[in-house]
Write an enzyme that holds these catalytic residues in place. Structure first.
Site, PDB file in Angstrom:
ATOM      1  N   HIS A 323      15.257 -23.128 -31.799  1.00 47.59           N
ATOM      2  CA  HIS A 323      13.919 -23.748 -31.806  1.00 47.59           C
ATOM      3  C   HIS A 323      13.946 -25.124 -32.475  1.00 47.59           C
ATOM      4  O   HIS A 323      14.970 -25.768 -32.486  1.00 47.59           O
ATOM      5  CB  HIS A 323      12.887 -22.786 -32.416  1.00 47.59           C
ATOM      6  CG  HIS A 323      13.013 -21.407 -31.839  1.00 47.59           C
ATOM      7  ND1 HIS A 323      12.461 -21.063 -30.627  1.00 47.59           N
ATOM      8  CD2 HIS A 323      13.718 -20.316 -32.263  1.00 47.59           C
ATOM      9  CE1 HIS A 323      12.789 -19.801 -30.356  1.00 47.59           C
ATOM     10  NE2 HIS A 323      13.558 -19.334 -31.320  1.00 47.59           N
ATOM     11  N   GLU A 337      10.242 -19.671 -37.511  1.00 48.95           N
ATOM     12  CA  GLU A 337      11.653 -19.353 -37.279  1.00 48.95           C
ATOM     13  C   GLU A 337      12.533 -20.595 -37.388  1.00 48.95           C
ATOM     14  O   GLU A 337      13.617 -20.565 -37.957  1.00 48.95           O
ATOM     15  CB  GLU A 337      11.787 -18.718 -35.895  1.00 48.95           C
ATOM     16  CG  GLU A 337      13.180 -18.255 -35.563  1.00 48.95           C
ATOM     17  CD  GLU A 337      13.263 -17.672 -34.151  1.00 48.95           C
ATOM     18  OE1 GLU A 337      12.213 -17.375 -33.555  1.00 48.95           O
ATOM     19  OE2 GLU A 337      14.399 -17.523 -33.656  1.00 48.95           O
ATOM     20  N   HIS A 390      19.270 -17.488 -34.624  1.00 48.26           N
ATOM     21  CA  HIS A 390      17.835 -17.185 -34.477  1.00 48.26           C
ATOM     22  C   HIS A 390      17.422 -16.108 -35.462  1.00 48.26           C
ATOM     23  O   HIS A 390      18.262 -15.457 -36.076  1.00 48.26           O
ATOM     24  CB  HIS A 390      17.551 -16.667 -33.053  1.00 48.26           C
ATOM     25  CG  HIS A 390      17.585 -17.735 -32.020  1.00 48.26           C
ATOM     26  ND1 HIS A 390      16.451 -18.218 -31.425  1.00 48.26           N
ATOM     27  CD2 HIS A 390      18.627 -18.428 -31.481  1.00 48.26           C
ATOM     28  CE1 HIS A 390      16.781 -19.165 -30.556  1.00 48.26           C
ATOM     29  NE2 HIS A 390      18.099 -19.304 -30.562  1.00 48.26           N
ATOM     30  N   GLU A 455      20.790 -12.842 -34.065  1.00 49.32           N
ATOM     31  CA  GLU A 455      19.433 -12.598 -34.558  1.00 49.32           C
ATOM     32  C   GLU A 455      19.604 -12.096 -35.985  1.00 49.32           C
ATOM     33  O   GLU A 455      19.935 -10.934 -36.216  1.00 49.32           O
ATOM     34  CB  GLU A 455      18.704 -11.555 -33.698  1.00 49.32           C
ATOM     35  CG  GLU A 455      18.442 -11.971 -32.263  1.00 49.32           C
ATOM     36  CD  GLU A 455      17.246 -12.923 -32.108  1.00 49.32           C
ATOM     37  OE1 GLU A 455      16.704 -13.380 -33.131  1.00 49.32           O
ATOM     38  OE2 GLU A 455      16.879 -13.202 -30.952  1.00 49.32           O
TER      39      GLU A 455
HETATM   40 ZN   LIG Z   1      14.469 -17.454 -31.656  1.00 44.25          ZN
END
Ligand SMILES: [Zn+2]
Length: 511
Positions: A323, A337, A390, A455
């Site tokens: 992002h 995030e 992420h 993640e």
């Molecule tokens: Zn993400």
């Protein structure tokens, strides 16, 4: 009305418009109806094209209006939602999850659910005429939502007459002047441009009703029923590559005879920019905002290449902080995030450099970056591996926590890399180990080298979010990523990383 209709037709014919004089054989078009139960398109079928006139003039539609029949009962005219709603001064919202079209005009609210024979009008459920529901159709490559013309028009206070000879629906808008004492329905409370010049947000105190007009070098957004919150008319010069100036001013029935209050926002576009190419305007009913997203014109910025003093014997590791800029990623408890992924990525880059690796970053600051550009950065320098970082979220289960790592389906090398990262991160952080997953993510698919997407943890879980924002925890994750990268690269034969200090960091130019 009949007389008027004939007159209009005569005029239309005189003007050389293609209105069939007789409806013996209406034109047909081939289309596919979306089956809302099966969630797929049905076979291609022919449909009769209905000519639609609006206040006497042929209506400019973005796809043909057609006649549709359910259970052999009389046919209903189905019309593409946007042009008719806009002509009637309404704003359309599409709720993809609920498969609903929401129409707002003044104080009127209508909700049509795809495939449903009933609609909700100002909170009450009513049967749709002939039980013909709103439907999504495909004309070749073009996808449109069609709604029952008569029903929608009448709910929005317009009259519809059918001319069978012309196989035409004649819509007559009845413009009722507003009660002069009716108060505004909303205020323009804030006008904000984000730091990365990607979005400009018009925040309102109510669900936005607006109309966009493309005037070439400027775009006009009329906010219906809205007054300027404080301070009156104004001009704002955002730092924006597309919108050079924003002007806003208070208007009223001079712009829309149905409204006492209209706030007109004018976007003056930078030279060479157009509404079609560079600007997207969307209304968000929940956020109570109109969001102007801009796509800067291509600058032809150079992608990074490896400088000469880089160590040709060291591996090139591409790190991707998820992002950035206008793309916040998941947002929980005021934490975005993008603000977690960046420090972890920068720290991992630092550690890898210390170990002598060449490191390339897709971004090293809070900027928006297109997913394909991220891949281009890594592909262009010939990175040996790509790791995207992420954080996760599970809005439906706030107790979910833990770590997992994705690779591209059937990528053997990608899965190996993901395995090393997953194991090393969990070993460092002690986080719950969810193991490996695969997904067709752009950054995994479009990168030509082995790629993994970590993640780190679930931002939607309060305790895990508390950890994720701690620098000490971020350090552990970064260390885990580095260990995983090293572990994987150690299994490759062709390059040997050199001693400390040989590496450098590369970021895209022109950001
Ligand atoms: Zn993400």
């Amino acid at each position: 009305m009949k007389k008027l209709t004939s007159l209009i037709l005569a005029l239309a014919l005189a003007a050389g418009l293609s209105v069939p004089a007789r409806a013996a054989v209406p034109e047909t078009v081939s289309l596919r109806y979306h089956d809302e139960a099966a969630l797929q398109y049905g076979p291609e079928v022919p449909a009769e094209v209905v000519n639609v006139f609006f206040n006497g003039a042929p209506m400019a539609l973005d796809a043909p209006a057609v006649s549709q029949t359910v259970d052999g009962v009389d046919g209903r005219t189905m019309v593409p939602i946007r042009p008719i709603a806009e002509a009637l001064g309404a704003t359309v919202y599409w709720d993809g999850e609920a498969r609903q079209v929401r129409i707002a005009a003044g104080t009127d609210r209508m909700v049509l659910t795809l495939g449903s024979p009933t609609a909700e009008v100002n909170g009450e459920t009513v049967d749709l005429p002939g039980r013909v529901p709103a439907v999504v159709v495909r004309y070749g490559e073009v996808e449109r939502t069609l709604v029952p013309l008569r029903f929608v028009s009448e709910q929005l206070h317009a009259q519809v007459d059918w001319d069978n000879e012309a196989f035409a629906a004649m819509v007559t808008a009845v413009v009722e002047p507003p009660d002069p004492d009716a108060p505004p329905r909303g205020r323009l409370t804030r006008l904000t441009a984000d730091d990365n010049a990607q979005t400009i947000t018009l925040s309102l105190s109510s669900e936005p009703q607006y109309r966009v007009t493309d005037l070439g070098d400027r775009v006009v957004i009329d906010l219906m029923g809205v007054v300027i919150g404080s301070g009156g008319d104004g001009i704002l010069c955002p730092e924006n590559p597309v919108v050079s100036q924003i002007r806003y001013a208070q208007h009223g029935s001079d712009i829309n005879p149905r409204e006492n209050y209209v706030t007109r926002v004018v976007l003056d576009l930078a030279r060479g920019c157009t509404y079609g190419e560079n600007v997207t305007v969307t209304g968000d009913a929940d956020l109570q905002a109109v969001i102007i997203s801009v796509t800067p014109p291509e600058t032809g910025a150079e992608l990074p290449t490896l400088p000469e003093n880089w160590d040709p014997n060291a591996y090139i590791v591409a790190l991707d902080a998820g992002h950035g800029g206008s793309a916040n990623g998941a947002v929980y408890e005021d934490v975005s995030e993008k603000d977690i992924t960046l420090p972890v990525t920068l720290r991992a880059a630092e550690l890898l450099k210390e170990k002598g690796y060449n490191v390339v970053l897709t971004r090293n600051e809070d900027v928006y970056m297109d997913l394909y550009d991220r891949c281009n950065v890594a592909n262009n320098v010939g990175a040996d591996i790509f790791v995207s970082i992420h954080a996760n979220a599970s809005p439906t289960n706030l107790s979910f926590q833990g770590t997992f790592t994705y690779s591209y389906p059937n990528s053997v090398a990608g899965e190996r890399l993901a395995g090393y990262i997953q194991k090393a991160v969990v070993a460092q952080t002690g986080s719950m180990d969810w193991g490996l997953l695969t997904n067709d993510y752009v950054v995994l698919r479009e990168t030509v080298m082995p790629a993994a997407l970590l993640e780190m943890g679930f931002m939607s879980c309060h305790e895990e979010l508390e950890r994720l924002i701690q620098p000490e925890y971020q350090e552990k994750v970064a260390q885990g990523v580095v260990n995983g990268v090293e572990g994987y690269l150690a299994t490759l034969p062709r390059k040997t990383p050199k001693t400390a200090g040989a590496g450098g960091t590369l970021v895209p130019q022109g950001e």
